[in-house]
Every structure is written in structure tokens, then in C-alpha cells.
Design an enzyme around this catalytic site. Structure first.
Site, PDB file in Angstrom:
ATOM      1  N   LYS A 137      -6.331 -11.078  -3.219  1.00 13.28           N
ATOM      2  CA  LYS A 137      -4.853 -11.694  -3.279  1.00 13.28           C
ATOM      3  C   LYS A 137      -4.646 -13.100  -3.094  1.00 13.28           C
ATOM      4  O   LYS A 137      -3.842 -13.794  -3.627  1.00 13.28           O
ATOM      5  CB  LYS A 137      -3.967 -10.925  -2.229  1.00 13.28           C
ATOM      6  CG  LYS A 137      -3.956  -9.382  -2.617  1.00 13.28           C
ATOM      7  CD  LYS A 137      -2.711  -8.774  -1.986  1.00 13.28           C
ATOM      8  CE  LYS A 137      -2.615  -7.323  -2.453  1.00 13.28           C
ATOM      9  NZ  LYS A 137      -1.700  -6.359  -1.902  1.00 13.28           N
ATOM     10  N   LYS A 182      -8.691  -2.815 -10.374  1.00 14.02           N
ATOM     11  CA  LYS A 182      -8.063  -1.715 -10.018  1.00 14.02           C
ATOM     12  C   LYS A 182      -6.330  -1.993 -10.418  1.00 14.02           C
ATOM     13  O   LYS A 182      -6.080  -3.114 -10.773  1.00 14.02           O
ATOM     14  CB  LYS A 182      -7.753  -1.886  -8.384  1.00 14.02           C
ATOM     15  CG  LYS A 182      -6.945  -0.847  -7.646  1.00 14.02           C
ATOM     16  CD  LYS A 182      -6.836  -1.445  -6.004  1.00 14.02           C
ATOM     17  CE  LYS A 182      -5.870  -2.319  -5.884  1.00 14.02           C
ATOM     18  NZ  LYS A 182      -4.565  -1.551  -5.371  1.00 14.02           N
ATOM     19  N   LYS A 188       0.455  -2.174  -9.051  1.00 12.43           N
ATOM     20  CA  LYS A 188       1.949  -2.452  -9.379  1.00 12.43           C
ATOM     21  C   LYS A 188       2.513  -3.608  -9.439  1.00 12.43           C
ATOM     22  O   LYS A 188       3.257  -4.086 -10.290  1.00 12.43           O
ATOM     23  CB  LYS A 188       2.727  -1.526  -8.022  1.00 12.43           C
ATOM     24  CG  LYS A 188       2.891  -2.354  -6.883  1.00 12.43           C
ATOM     25  CD  LYS A 188       3.825  -1.636  -6.130  1.00 12.43           C
ATOM     26  CE  LYS A 188       3.309  -0.906  -4.751  1.00 12.43           C
ATOM     27  NZ  LYS A 188       2.295  -1.563  -3.912  1.00 12.43           N
TER      28      LYS A 188
HETATM   29  N1  AQP Z   1      -5.477   1.641  -8.648  1.00 12.97           N
HETATM   30  C1  AQP Z   1      -5.299   2.653  -7.476  1.00 12.97           C
HETATM   31  N2  AQP Z   1      -5.842   3.850  -7.398  1.00 12.97           N
HETATM   32  C2  AQP Z   1      -5.790   4.506  -6.247  1.00 12.97           C
HETATM   33  N3  AQP Z   1      -5.170   4.401  -5.263  1.00 12.97           N
HETATM   34  C3  AQP Z   1      -4.553   3.299  -5.170  1.00 12.97           C
HETATM   35  N4  AQP Z   1      -3.696   2.647  -4.122  1.00 12.97           N
HETATM   36  C4  AQP Z   1      -3.164   1.534  -4.856  1.00 12.97           C
HETATM   37  N5  AQP Z   1      -3.727   1.287  -5.873  1.00 12.97           N
HETATM   38  C5  AQP Z   1      -4.436   2.242  -6.163  1.00 12.97           C
HETATM   39  C6  AQP Z   1      -3.384   3.284  -2.968  1.00 12.97           C
HETATM   40  O1  AQP Z   1      -1.946   3.343  -2.896  1.00 12.97           O
HETATM   41  C7  AQP Z   1      -1.821   3.108  -1.760  1.00 12.97           C
HETATM   42  C8  AQP Z   1      -0.593   2.003  -1.382  1.00 12.97           C
HETATM   43  O2  AQP Z   1      -1.156   0.810  -1.673  1.00 12.97           O
HETATM   44  P1  AQP Z   1      -0.117  -0.356  -1.260  1.00 12.97           P
HETATM   45  O3  AQP Z   1       1.074  -0.590  -2.141  1.00 12.97           O
HETATM   46  O4  AQP Z   1      -0.136  -0.353   0.227  1.00 12.97           O
HETATM   47  O5  AQP Z   1      -1.277  -1.410  -1.604  1.00 12.97           O
HETATM   48  P2  AQP Z   1      -2.397  -1.868  -2.676  1.00 12.97           P
HETATM   49  O6  AQP Z   1      -3.338  -1.009  -2.394  1.00 12.97           O
HETATM   50  O7  AQP Z   1      -2.547  -3.384  -2.619  1.00 12.97           O
HETATM   51  O8  AQP Z   1      -1.530  -1.270  -4.041  1.00 12.97           O
HETATM   52  P3  AQP Z   1      -1.153  -2.021  -5.255  1.00 12.97           P
HETATM   53  O9  AQP Z   1      -0.492  -1.194  -6.096  1.00 12.97           O
HETATM   54  O10 AQP Z   1      -2.407  -2.737  -5.695  1.00 12.97           O
HETATM   55  O11 AQP Z   1       0.017  -3.169  -4.696  1.00 12.97           O
HETATM   56  P4  AQP Z   1       0.165  -4.492  -4.763  1.00 12.97           P
HETATM   57  O12 AQP Z   1      -0.006  -4.759  -6.517  1.00 12.97           O
HETATM   58  O13 AQP Z   1       1.468  -4.849  -4.353  1.00 12.97           O
HETATM   59  O14 AQP Z   1      -0.882  -5.035  -4.233  1.00 12.97           O
HETATM   60  C9  AQP Z   1      -2.880   2.950  -0.838  1.00 12.97           C
HETATM   61  O15 AQP Z   1      -3.309   4.147  -0.190  1.00 12.97           O
HETATM   62  C10 AQP Z   1      -3.858   2.367  -1.893  1.00 12.97           C
HETATM   63  O16 AQP Z   1      -5.041   2.619  -1.502  1.00 12.97           O
END
Ligand code: AQP
Length: 333
Positions: free
Chosen positions: A116, A198, A201
Site C-alpha cells: 500500500k 490480488k 476494490k
Molecule cells: N482478492 C481477494 N480475494 C479474497 N479475499 C479478499 N479480501 C480482500 N480482497 C480479497 C478479503 O476481504 C476482506 C476485507 O478486506 P478489506 O476491505 O478490509 O481490505 P483489503 O484486504 O485491503 O481489501 P481490498 O479490496 O484490497 O481493499 P483496498 O483496495 O481498500 O485495499 C478481508 O477479509 C480480505 O482478506
């Protein structure tokens, strides 16, 4: 009495964008299955979201949307506690205490911080660095046994366990040491545009993710453009990460095994396979989207759930925090 036998489950998602099928398949879909047999607490983690710059009006709207998505996915407020993190001040308070027994070196090893900070080079703030401490506080406040998350959060669960164990050793038994729960399938959904990354969002490339609110045409278009390889065979193999990722998504939405999927598309090209994956995802998302629309039209219903959830969460969290304050030697009034 009944509750004492149940396992405490805690998890959350950041309202940092519209949730993707990665968030759904890796996390929320599995939360739903825990609700009947366990004592579940699900949080919209808005404090975490501001570690990356958020436009305030967007963050506010997405907090409602994330809550509505939880409900639309099947999280039931009659069975589970659902709340917004900033409504429970103990999260930030406990994070401070835990931060004082978390080492700079161990936070420096977190791969999410490295990823990040590379993506947000102009805003490598202290909150981004201490994010895992706040996540440990989220989990430990509720005596959590199990944390259902995607694979990307495994390192954060491990540091939460280390923090709990260290605190217990220093100040006597205080925290339950939590365990992560990772689904067998869908624990790491990859980007459709770059299957080595990965799905996220907040990806700047809209074609990399399927948002839970994408309409059918958008879903189909994104799957048609998904990066695969120069072969034509639908199977899992090194160098075929894009196809493997599509097989995982197809399997999660249809319940089919890899062998069944290989058989179904034997002799057919990627074109037909991508159409089928797109259709399965769009069909799977349609009921959720319809329910989401209804929920978003009733803000006061969502606010009622937030309020009730915050009351229950505050009650549990304050008790844990008081215990922690006593143990570290703060004078109570
Ligand atoms: N690609 C993924 N596959 C499976 N699980 C995923 N999670 C996120 N991306 C995937 C799971 O979703 C939950 C919430 O995640 P978060 O929003 O707290 O943070 P993150 O993991 O950083 O998710 P994003 O979508 O990648 O958010 P941004 O883009 O804002 O950083 C967690 O249980 C995570 O494992």
C-alpha cells in the site's frame, strides 16, 4: 449460558470502495455460514479506511453501502451484531495500548504496508504503518476465537496473535488468542487484468475487479477482457494463473469442482468459458443487487441497525478495555 458455548466470530471490511467479488468470496460469503452456530460480530471498519485518503462524502456514503451489502449478502441483524467501527471508541483506545507492545521491526515486515505504501507513495502515513495494531484491537476487544478473512490478511492475523500472547505474558492472561479462518476456495481472488495481483476494490484499473454492484453488461464485458494466456485449454497449471483464477470464480458461484469444469469446457475455447463465468457471476450477484437497492432506499433502517450494533459492541468492548487499563496500571475513577 447458551452464548458461552458458542464461538465468537469477528470480521470486517473497509468502506474504501464498492466491495468486490474478492471481498465477497474471500470473506462475507463465509461469514453468513457462521451465523447460526456462533456468536458473530461484523464491523464496517471506517477507521482503517482513512489510512488511504478518502473523500469524506464518499466515505460516508460507502459506510451505508457496505452495511447494506452485508445485509444483502445474508448477514442477519437478528443473529449477528453489525456495527461501524468509529461508533465504538474502544477500538482506537485499545490500539494505543497495544501499539506500545508492538515492535517497529515486526510492523516493518507487513507485506500489505509495503504494497500500500508503494501504491500511495505520496501518503505513507503512520496509520498505514500501524494498521495491524488497530486490527489486533478490533479482534481482541471481543474475545474473538475465529476471524474469517481472505488469505491477504493472514499476516495480520499472525501479528494479532503475537500481540495477544505478548500482552498475556507481560500482564497475565487477558486476551483470547484468535485464529484465522480461510475458505478452501476463493481465499485469494486475483485481478482480472493482472492475475499475479490480488483483486482489490481500490484498484485504479476498473477492469481488474468485479464490483458487487456491477450490472450484467459490465460483468460480462470485464470477464470477456480478463487476461488469460496464449493456449486454449481450461485447466489449472503454472503460467495459467488467469485461467486458474476464472476457474476459482466459476467454482465459487456454481459449486462445480475443477474436474467438472475441465470436462465442461473440454475442446471449447476461452471465449465460451469466459461467457459462462460471466453469466454465473452475474446470476449470483443479481438477487444481492436487488436487495441492496431496497436497503439503500431505507436509510433509517440502516441507522437503526448501526445504533443497535454499536450499543452491543460498546458494551463488550468497554469491559475488555477496562480490564486492559487495570492490568497496565491506569488509575480508574
Ligand atoms: N482478492 C481477494 N480475494 C479474497 N479475499 C479478499 N479480501 C480482500 N480482497 C480479497 C478479503 O476481504 C476482506 C476485507 O478486506 P478489506 O476491505 O478490509 O481490505 P483489503 O484486504 O485491503 O481489501 P481490498 O479490496 O484490497 O481493499 P483496498 O483496495 O481498500 O485495499 C478481508 O477479509 C480480505 O482478506
Amino acid at each position: 449460558m447458551e452464548n458461552e458455548k458458542k464461538k465468537r466470530i469477528f470480521s470486517g471490511v473497509q468502506p474504501s470502495g464498492i466491495l468486490t467479488i474478492g471481498n465477497y468470496l474471500g470473506a462475507i460469503k463465509n461469514w453468513v455460514d457462521f451465523q447460526d452456530e456462533n456468536d458473530c460480530i461484523f464491523c464496517v471498519v471506517d477507521l482503517h479506511a482513512i489510512t488511504v485518503h478518502q473523500v469524506p462524502a464518499d466515505l460516508r456514503r460507502r459506510t451505508y453501502e457496505t452495511l447494506a451489502i452485508y445485509l444483502a449478502c445474508g448477514i442477519d441483524p437478528a443473529k449477528s451484531t453489525i456495527f461501524v467501527q468509529s461508533h465504538v471508541p474502544a477500538h482506537a483506545e485499545l490500539a494505543w495500548v497495544l501499539g506500545c507492545s508492538t515492535m517497529f521491526g515486526e510492523l516493518s515486515r507487513m507485506t500489505q504496508f509495503k504494497d500500500k505504501s508503494a501504491r500511495n507513495a505520496g501518503n505513507v502515513n503512520a496509520g498505514l504503518f500501524t494498521y495491524p495494531v488497530l486490527m489486533a484491537a478490533d479482534i481482541l476487544l471481543y474475545g474473538t476465537d475465529l476471524v474469517p478473512v481472505g488469505k491477504d490478511q493472514q499476516q495480520h492475523i499472525e501479528i494479532a496473535r503475537d500481540i495477544a500472547i505478548r500482552f498475556n505474558q507481560t500482564y497475565s492472561d487477558t486476551f483470547v488468542v484468535p485464529e484465522g479462518f480461510f475458505p478452501k476456495s476463493g481465499a485469494k481472488i486475483m485481478s482480472l487484468a493482472d492475475p499475479t495481483k490480488k483483486m482489490s476494490k481500490s484498484d485504479a484499473n476498473q477492469n481488474g475487479f468485479i464490483s458487487l454492484l456491477d450490472d450484467r453488461d459490465t460483468v460480462m464485458r470485464k470477464f470477456r477482457r480478463a487476461v488469460t494466456d496464449s493456449e486454449t485449454e481450461v485447466r489449472r497449471a503454472p503460467g495459467k494463473e488467469g485461467v486458474g483464477n476464472l476457474m476459482t470464480i466459476y467454482s465459487c458461484f456454481t459449486g462445480k469442482t475443477d474436474a467438472e469444469i475441465e470436462e465442461e469446457f473440454r475442446g471449447l475455447g476461452y471465449g465460451e468459458f469466459k461467457e459462462a463465468v460471466g453469466a454465473a457471476a452475474a446470476d449470483g450477484l443479481a438477487p444481492l443487487q436487488a436487495r441492496f437497492k431496497e436497503l439503500m432506499a431505507d436509510k433509517s433502517y440502516l441507522e437503526g441497525i448501526m445504533k443497535e450494533g454499536a450499543e452491543h459492541a460498546n458494551h463488550i468492548a468497554r469491559k475488555t478495555l477496562s480490564k486492559v487499563y487495570r492490568k497496565v496500571g491506569f488509575v480508574g475513577l
